[in-house]
Design a protein around this motif. Structure first.
Motif, PDB file in Angstrom:
ATOM      1  N   TYR A  63       0.817  -1.211   0.000  1.00 13.68           N
ATOM      2  CA  TYR A  63       0.000   0.000   0.000  1.00 13.68           C
ATOM      3  C   TYR A  63       0.853   1.265   0.000  1.00 13.68           C
ATOM      4  O   TYR A  63       0.501   2.261  -0.612  1.00 13.68           O
ATOM      5  CB  TYR A  63      -0.908   0.006   1.233  1.00 13.68           C
ATOM      6  CG  TYR A  63      -2.314  -0.491   0.978  1.00 13.68           C
ATOM      7  CD1 TYR A  63      -3.276   0.341   0.404  1.00 13.68           C
ATOM      8  CD2 TYR A  63      -2.691  -1.793   1.288  1.00 13.68           C
ATOM      9  CE1 TYR A  63      -4.560  -0.103   0.163  1.00 13.68           C
ATOM     10  CE2 TYR A  63      -3.975  -2.258   1.054  1.00 13.68           C
ATOM     11  CZ  TYR A  63      -4.900  -1.404   0.494  1.00 13.68           C
ATOM     12  OH  TYR A  63      -6.174  -1.854   0.247  1.00 13.68           O
ATOM     13  N   ILE A  99      -4.080  -4.014  -6.308  1.00 12.95           N
ATOM     14  CA  ILE A  99      -4.626  -2.665  -6.108  1.00 12.95           C
ATOM     15  C   ILE A  99      -4.699  -1.876  -7.409  1.00 12.95           C
ATOM     16  O   ILE A  99      -5.357  -0.824  -7.460  1.00 12.95           O
ATOM     17  CB  ILE A  99      -3.824  -1.871  -5.065  1.00 12.95           C
ATOM     18  CG1 ILE A  99      -2.370  -1.690  -5.510  1.00 12.95           C
ATOM     19  CG2 ILE A  99      -3.910  -2.520  -3.702  1.00 12.95           C
ATOM     20  CD1 ILE A  99      -1.564  -0.818  -4.568  1.00 12.95           C
ATOM     21  N   ILE A 156     -10.524  -3.256  -7.647  1.00  9.27           N
ATOM     22  CA  ILE A 156     -10.225  -2.310  -6.570  1.00  9.27           C
ATOM     23  C   ILE A 156     -10.640  -0.900  -6.978  1.00  9.27           C
ATOM     24  O   ILE A 156     -11.163  -0.134  -6.146  1.00  9.27           O
ATOM     25  CB  ILE A 156      -8.731  -2.361  -6.213  1.00  9.27           C
ATOM     26  CG1 ILE A 156      -8.325  -3.797  -5.822  1.00  9.27           C
ATOM     27  CG2 ILE A 156      -8.421  -1.395  -5.078  1.00  9.27           C
ATOM     28  CD1 ILE A 156      -9.081  -4.348  -4.651  1.00  9.27           C
ATOM     29  N   LYS A 157     -10.436  -0.549  -8.240  1.00  9.64           N
ATOM     30  CA  LYS A 157     -10.821   0.790  -8.696  1.00  9.64           C
ATOM     31  C   LYS A 157     -12.334   0.992  -8.587  1.00  9.64           C
ATOM     32  O   LYS A 157     -12.808   2.051  -8.140  1.00  9.64           O
ATOM     33  CB  LYS A 157     -10.364   1.004 -10.142  1.00  9.64           C
ATOM     34  CG  LYS A 157      -8.846   1.075 -10.294  1.00  9.64           C
ATOM     35  CD  LYS A 157      -8.450   1.242 -11.762  1.00  9.64           C
ATOM     36  CE  LYS A 157      -6.936   1.295 -11.926  1.00  9.64           C
ATOM     37  NZ  LYS A 157      -6.534   1.411 -13.355  1.00  9.64           N
ATOM     38  N   ARG A 173     -13.357   1.383  -4.916  1.00  8.81           N
ATOM     39  CA  ARG A 173     -13.076   2.727  -4.402  1.00  8.81           C
ATOM     40  C   ARG A 173     -14.049   3.749  -4.984  1.00  8.81           C
ATOM     41  O   ARG A 173     -14.487   4.666  -4.279  1.00  8.81           O
ATOM     42  CB  ARG A 173     -11.638   3.119  -4.740  1.00  8.81           C
ATOM     43  CG  ARG A 173     -10.594   2.415  -3.868  1.00  8.81           C
ATOM     44  CD  ARG A 173      -9.187   2.685  -4.328  1.00  8.81           C
ATOM     45  NE  ARG A 173      -8.200   2.148  -3.396  1.00  8.81           N
ATOM     46  CZ  ARG A 173      -6.915   2.023  -3.658  1.00  8.81           C
ATOM     47  NH1 ARG A 173      -6.440   2.392  -4.855  1.00  8.81           N
ATOM     48  NH2 ARG A 173      -6.087   1.531  -2.748  1.00  8.81           N
ATOM     49  N   SER A 180     -14.717   1.868   2.012  1.00 12.41           N
ATOM     50  CA  SER A 180     -13.530   2.262   2.766  1.00 12.41           C
ATOM     51  C   SER A 180     -12.380   1.310   2.453  1.00 12.41           C
ATOM     52  O   SER A 180     -12.583   0.184   1.982  1.00 12.41           O
ATOM     53  CB  SER A 180     -13.819   2.231   4.267  1.00 12.41           C
ATOM     54  OG  SER A 180     -14.104   0.909   4.695  1.00 12.41           O
ATOM     55  N   GLU A 181     -11.149   1.770   2.746  1.00  8.86           N
ATOM     56  CA  GLU A 181      -9.980   0.936   2.488  1.00  8.86           C
ATOM     57  C   GLU A 181     -10.014  -0.339   3.327  1.00  8.86           C
ATOM     58  O   GLU A 181      -9.569  -1.397   2.889  1.00  8.86           O
ATOM     59  CB  GLU A 181      -8.695   1.725   2.781  1.00  8.86           C
ATOM     60  CG  GLU A 181      -8.407   2.831   1.786  1.00  8.86           C
ATOM     61  CD  GLU A 181      -8.183   2.303   0.378  1.00  8.86           C
ATOM     62  OE1 GLU A 181      -7.571   1.221   0.231  1.00  8.86           O
ATOM     63  OE2 GLU A 181      -8.640   2.945  -0.589  1.00  8.86           O
ATOM     64  N   ILE A 195     -12.350  -2.711   1.551  1.00  6.48           N
ATOM     65  CA  ILE A 195     -11.691  -3.224   0.340  1.00  6.48           C
ATOM     66  C   ILE A 195     -10.655  -4.272   0.698  1.00  6.48           C
ATOM     67  O   ILE A 195     -10.549  -5.321   0.058  1.00  6.48           O
ATOM     68  CB  ILE A 195     -11.042  -2.059  -0.436  1.00  6.48           C
ATOM     69  CG1 ILE A 195     -12.116  -1.112  -0.979  1.00  6.48           C
ATOM     70  CG2 ILE A 195     -10.156  -2.587  -1.556  1.00  6.48           C
ATOM     71  CD1 ILE A 195     -11.569   0.138  -1.619  1.00  6.48           C
TER      72      ILE A 195
END
Length: 337
Positions: A134, A228, A233-234, A237, A242-243, A246
């Motif tokens: 990350y 990611i 993932i896109k 988001r 929220s992270e 995810i």
């Protein structure tokens, strides 16, 4: 609501997948038993070690007959397999007790050492690897990756000696060897429930875990960096998740297959090859037993140990395959194709 025909087809595929993997495991175990038995019985003559040099020829001949070493190798193998199917792995030449009893007495020490090291390395390594994936440009991530390089580069026996020299000899914080105090749980002696036992297990577990930690860090970081950047993932988001959500719902699931694979393989390999660590730290486990057995050519112990190790590897791989089939249906569809 799922169609009954679809559910039946899925169960049929899963059953076929299980049967196929089980038959493969049986074949592997059969081949391994032949290789291990022939390989071990081609090494030296245990009579030269078990019987004193001054013994008469009659005593030596009687010992050879009693141990069954006068029979042809193929006959010894079939006797061994027949006894194995009945749960009898033979008797130790040196200790004169059943091999299964001898190994079972040492196995808990190895199991607790291996489980503590592999599980802790996996939990910590995956967490650090995900963070490094990350935040790849932060100094913390660079430090994490530097530690992983160290774990791959330094041999375990050298790390073990340095740990003993620094923490046991120089600082005097931890004991240099042994297992410490144990308590019996369900008739089995364990050391981790006691403070003294925990203090004895810290250094050997850290020594075993270093390489696994480095591997898990790199595996988790590579998987995180790849995932990611995917559309999954896109979109998550963009949907406002929220992270943490995810990470829990998408990232961990997507990187779980390679992590489960490596976890299973490392668990099996650590159980089999904890010999160096157990020797350095005088840990009374199965690894030290096999070293002692090789020294005195205690063939039944050597064969039984290698067969058990092969069985553990095959079993772990079988379980991993089943987990894969449950996580990813493409696995069982591919196997039945």
């Amino acid at each position: 609501m799922r169609c009954p025909a679809f559910v039946y087809a899925g169960r049929h595929l899963m059953l076929g997948f299980i049967i196929q993997r089980f038959l493969q495991a049986v074949v592997v175990m059969a081949v391994m038993s032949v290789i291990v038995f022939c390989g071990v019985y081609a090494i030296g003559n245990p009579i030269d070690i078990v019987i004193p040099p001054e013994a008469t020829e009659d005593i030596r001949a009687e010992a050879v007959r009693r141990l069954g070493l006068d029979r042809p190798l193929y006959e010894q193998y079939f006797i061994f397999v027949g006894n194995l199917l009945q749960g009898d792995l033979g008797r130790s030449f040196v200790y004169n007790i059943p091999v299964l009893e001898l190994i079972a007495g040492r196995l808990p020490a190895t199991l607790e050492l291996v489980l503590i090291s592999v599980v802790s390395a996996t939990v910590l390594g995956v967490s650090l690897g995900i963070y490094a994936g990350y935040r790849p440009d932060s100094w913390v991530s660079k430090t994490i990756m530097a530690v992983s390089v160290l774990g791959f580069s330094v041999p375990s026996f050298w790390v073990g000696l340095i740990l003993i020299l620094f923490f046991a000899v120089h600082l005097g914080w931890l004991p240099a060897g042994g297992r410490g105090d144990t308590v019996e749980i369900w008739g089995v002696a364990w050391s981790f429930p006691t403070l003294d036992g925990l203090s004895h297990i810290v250094l050997p577990a850290a020594n075993l875990a270093l390489f696994k930690l480095a591997m898990m860090i790199r595996l988790a970081r590579a998987g995180t960096r790849e995932i990611i950047l995917t559309d999954t993932i896109k979109f998550a988001r963009a949907a406002g998740l929220s992270e943490a959500t995810i990470l829990r719902r998408h990232l961990l699931k997507l990187i779980s297959i390679p992590i489960i694979t490596v976890f299973g393989l490392e668990l099996g390999s650590t159980l089999a090859f904890a010999v160096v660590t157990e020797t350095i730290f005088s840990w009374p486990g199965v690894g030290k037993l096999i070293i002692d057995s090789i020294t005195v050519l205690d063939r039944p112990v050597m064969v039984a140990y290698l067969i058990i190790v092969a069985f553990l590897f095959v079993t772990i791989n079988f379980v991993i395959d089943l987990v894969f089939a449950l996580i990813d249906p493409r696995v069982r569809h591919g196997a039945s194709a």
